[in-house]
Design a protein around this motif. Structure first.
Motif, short mmCIF file in Angstrom:
data_model
loop_
_atom_site.label_atom_id
_atom_site.label_comp_id
_atom_site.label_asym_id
_atom_site.label_seq_id
_atom_site.Cartn_x
_atom_site.Cartn_y
_atom_site.Cartn_z
N GLY A 155 0.82 -1.20 0.00
CA GLY A 155 0.00 0.00 0.00
C GLY A 155 0.86 1.25 0.00
N LEU A 156 0.48 2.24 -0.80
CA LEU A 156 1.32 3.44 -0.94
C LEU A 156 1.19 4.40 0.25
CD1 LEU A 156 1.03 4.17 -4.75
CD2 LEU A 156 3.11 3.65 -3.47
N LEU A 157 0.07 4.38 0.96
CA LEU A 157 -0.04 5.23 2.14
C LEU A 157 0.99 4.78 3.18
CD1 LEU A 157 -1.44 7.44 3.77
CD2 LEU A 157 -3.11 5.73 4.52
N THR A 158 1.14 3.48 3.33
CA THR A 158 2.09 2.92 4.29
C THR A 158 3.51 2.89 3.73
OG1 THR A 158 0.35 1.55 5.24
CG2 THR A 158 2.62 0.88 5.70
N ASN A 159 3.61 2.70 2.41
CA ASN A 159 4.92 2.53 1.76
C ASN A 159 5.10 3.50 0.60
OD1 ASN A 159 5.70 -0.26 3.11
ND2 ASN A 159 3.62 -0.51 2.34
N PRO A 160 5.14 4.81 0.83
CA PRO A 160 5.25 5.76 -0.29
C PRO A 160 6.54 5.59 -1.09
CG PRO A 160 5.64 6.86 1.82
CD PRO A 160 5.12 5.50 2.15
N GLY A 161 7.55 4.96 -0.49
CA GLY A 161 8.80 4.76 -1.20
C GLY A 161 8.74 3.72 -2.29
N LEU A 162 7.59 3.04 -2.42
CA LEU A 162 7.43 2.04 -3.50
C LEU A 162 7.33 2.69 -4.87
CD1 LEU A 162 4.90 -0.60 -2.11
CD2 LEU A 162 7.31 -0.93 -2.62
N ARG A 163 6.99 3.98 -4.90
CA ARG A 163 6.82 4.65 -6.19
C ARG A 163 8.11 4.56 -7.00
NH1 ARG A 163 7.00 9.70 -8.73
NH2 ARG A 163 5.30 9.91 -10.23
N GLY A 164 7.99 4.07 -8.23
CA GLY A 164 9.14 3.89 -9.11
C GLY A 164 9.77 2.53 -9.02
N LYS A 165 9.35 1.72 -8.04
CA LYS A 165 9.90 0.37 -7.89
C LYS A 165 9.13 -0.61 -8.77
CE LYS A 165 12.76 1.49 -4.48
NZ LYS A 165 12.43 1.11 -3.11
N ALA A 166 9.82 -1.67 -9.18
CA ALA A 166 9.18 -2.73 -9.96
C ALA A 166 8.51 -3.72 -9.03
CB ALA A 166 10.20 -3.44 -10.83
N ILE A 167 7.29 -4.13 -9.40
CA ILE A 167 6.61 -5.18 -8.67
C ILE A 167 6.05 -6.20 -9.64
CG2 ILE A 167 5.94 -3.56 -6.85
CD1 ILE A 167 2.98 -4.25 -7.91
N THR A 168 5.80 -7.40 -9.13
CA THR A 168 5.16 -8.45 -9.91
C THR A 168 3.93 -8.91 -9.14
OG1 THR A 168 7.25 -9.17 -10.87
CG2 THR A 168 5.45 -10.75 -10.93
N ALA A 169 2.79 -9.00 -9.82
CA ALA A 169 1.54 -9.39 -9.17
C ALA A 169 0.81 -10.43 -10.01
CB ALA A 169 0.64 -8.17 -8.96
N THR A 170 0.19 -11.38 -9.34
CA THR A 170 -0.65 -12.38 -10.00
C THR A 170 -2.09 -12.17 -9.54
OG1 THR A 170 1.15 -13.99 -10.03
CG2 THR A 170 -1.08 -14.86 -10.31
N GLY A 171 -3.01 -12.10 -10.49
CA GLY A 171 -4.41 -11.89 -10.16
C GLY A 171 -5.28 -11.97 -11.40
N VAL A 172 -6.52 -11.53 -11.26
CA VAL A 172 -7.51 -11.61 -12.34
C VAL A 172 -7.49 -10.32 -13.16
CG1 VAL A 172 -9.95 -11.87 -12.88
CG2 VAL A 172 -8.96 -13.13 -10.97
N LEU A 173 -7.34 -10.46 -14.46
CA LEU A 173 -7.32 -9.29 -15.35
C LEU A 173 -8.75 -8.88 -15.66
CD1 LEU A 173 -4.44 -10.20 -17.84
CD2 LEU A 173 -4.32 -8.88 -15.70
N THR A 174 -9.20 -7.84 -15.00
CA THR A 174 -10.56 -7.35 -15.18
C THR A 174 -10.64 -5.89 -14.75
OG1 THR A 174 -12.90 -7.83 -14.71
CG2 THR A 174 -11.35 -8.04 -12.88
N ALA A 175 -11.72 -5.23 -15.11
CA ALA A 175 -11.85 -3.79 -14.88
C ALA A 175 -11.78 -3.43 -13.40
CB ALA A 175 -13.16 -3.28 -15.46
#
Length: 392
Positions: A106-126
């Motif tokens: 979460g960016l509120l808790t972890n604002p330093g994540l901005r600009g970092k690469a992440i990998t996520a697995t989930g459902v591709l939907t709106a």
């Protein structure tokens, strides 16, 4: 102080809302899937499938076209893109952050994540009425989006699919004839559909003059012309449908009428001269299009783009097979197709395809459409030999 990224007009990618089952999340330190998609690929595949996507954290989405890049208000969502410097929300994937992942992502808790690469697995939907990934089952830091591979030239100077053979074209490799055709259709039919207005902006990008970023190259004329001179006036450039839009009567409808793989910039007058004619040899010289010829029922483009024209026609015949409410397009040997869903002349187009293999401009264009606009490729640019396998 919060910073807001808003999409430019006509650049928002719209996804269909799907109903998905929410899985119980499990915190993971690595994502698992057979193939990791880019953000562009994920945006083009909003069909409810489960997939793994890697991208760079841009900010917190709060609406379909708004992403906060500072002053974050919640830990519930992030926007990722293929470039850490991306500013267009149309090229961002909105990722839902469920409770199991909020303390880490979460960016509120972890604002330093901005600009970092992440990998996520989930459902591709709106998500937020925007291309998204929901109900994540795995998330991890790192990965990053690697640059698209540069294909290795083959023995004839044409360019095969390179590393896309093991990812994008994996289900087609080794097939021939009808089986190859069916497989390619299934692959390339998954893409983002643009509006006709969005096509203006897409063409300014896909057909940019390599020597002048302010200009586009006109297809038949070969002229470098200001991007801003698009319109309907004399000497303006407009959107040429290489597969004539009356051949199948699809007009400018979203889908075949707006598919940038066969739309090209062209001088208004030259576009009118070409009209809805099929392609063949011969005729009288076309003013403002050196090397092009036209007669009562056919049009011949300049030599440098004959193969480009052929491959665009081939793409349309494979992409539009009578599904999704669109006509079943096909090549034939006629030059009087009118409103029938056919385009010719097949024997001549196959000759042009062989004589004028894909060049640097055409390859860049194919890559640009894939990465930034539609998320699908023209297989005959990547694998010219497939044309012979399908049409002989």
């Amino acid at each position: 102080m919060r910073s807001v990224v808003r999409s430019r007009p006509g650049r928002l990618i719209t996804a269909f809302a799907l109903t998905v089952a929410v899985a119980t999340p499990v915190v993971a330190t690595s994502a698992s899937a057979a193939t990791t998609l880019t953000v562009a690929q994920a945006l083009a595949a909003q069909d409810g499938r489960t997939a793994t996507v890697t991208g760079y954290v841009i900010g917190q989405p709060t609406a379909s076209s708004t992403v906060l890049t500072s002053g974050f208000t919640a830990d519930t969502a992030i926007a990722i893109a293929d470039s850490a410097a991306e500013t267009s929300t149309g090229r961002m994937l909105y990722v839902q952050i469920t409770s199991a992942y909020r303390t880490q992502f979460g960016l509120l808790t972890n604002p330093g994540l901005r600009g970092k690469a992440i990998t996520a697995t989930g459902v591709l939907t709106a998500y937020f009425s925007h291309g998204g990934l929901k109900s994540p089952t795995a998330m991890s830091l790192g990965g990053g989006t690697t640059p698209s591979p540069t294909p290795t030239p083959g023995p004839t100077g044409t360019v095969p699919g390179g590393d896309y053979d093991t990812t994008y074209y994996a289900s087609a490799i080794g097939k021939t004839g009808t089986a190859l055709r069916s497989s390619l259709h299934s692959i390339i039919r998954v893409h983002t559909k643009l509006s006709y207005d969005q096509a203006w902006e897409a063409l300014k990008d896909t057909d940019q003059d390599p020597a002048n970023a302010n200009n586009v190259i006109l297809l038949y004329s070969g002229r470098s012309q200001s991007k801003s001179s698009n319109g309907g006036g004399a000497n303006d450039w407009n959107r040429e449908h290489v597969w004539a839009k009356s051949h199948g009567d699809f007009g400018t409808s979203t889908g075949p009428g707006t598919d940038v793989h066969h739309l090209r910039p062209e001088d208004v007058t030259v576009n009118s001269t070409r009209g809805n004619k099929d392609f063949d040899l011969g005729g009288s010289a076309v003013a403002e299009a050196p090397g092009s010829y036209s007669d009562a029922d056919s049009f011949e483009p300049r030599n440098a783009v004959k193969g480009d024209v052929a491959r665009m026609i081939m793409y349309m015949a494979i992409r539009y097979e009578g599904t999704d409410g669109w006509p079943n397009l096909e090549l034939n040997n006629s030059v009087n197709n009118g409103t029938a869903p056919y385009h010719g002349k097949m024997s001549v187009l196959l000759q042009w395809h062989q004589a004028d293999p894909p060049d640097t401009f055409e390859k860049r264009r194919n890559q640009r459409i894939y990465e930034r606009w539609q998320g699908n490729r023209n297989p005959f640019v990547d694998h010219p030999e497939w044309a012979t396998s399908i049409w002989g």
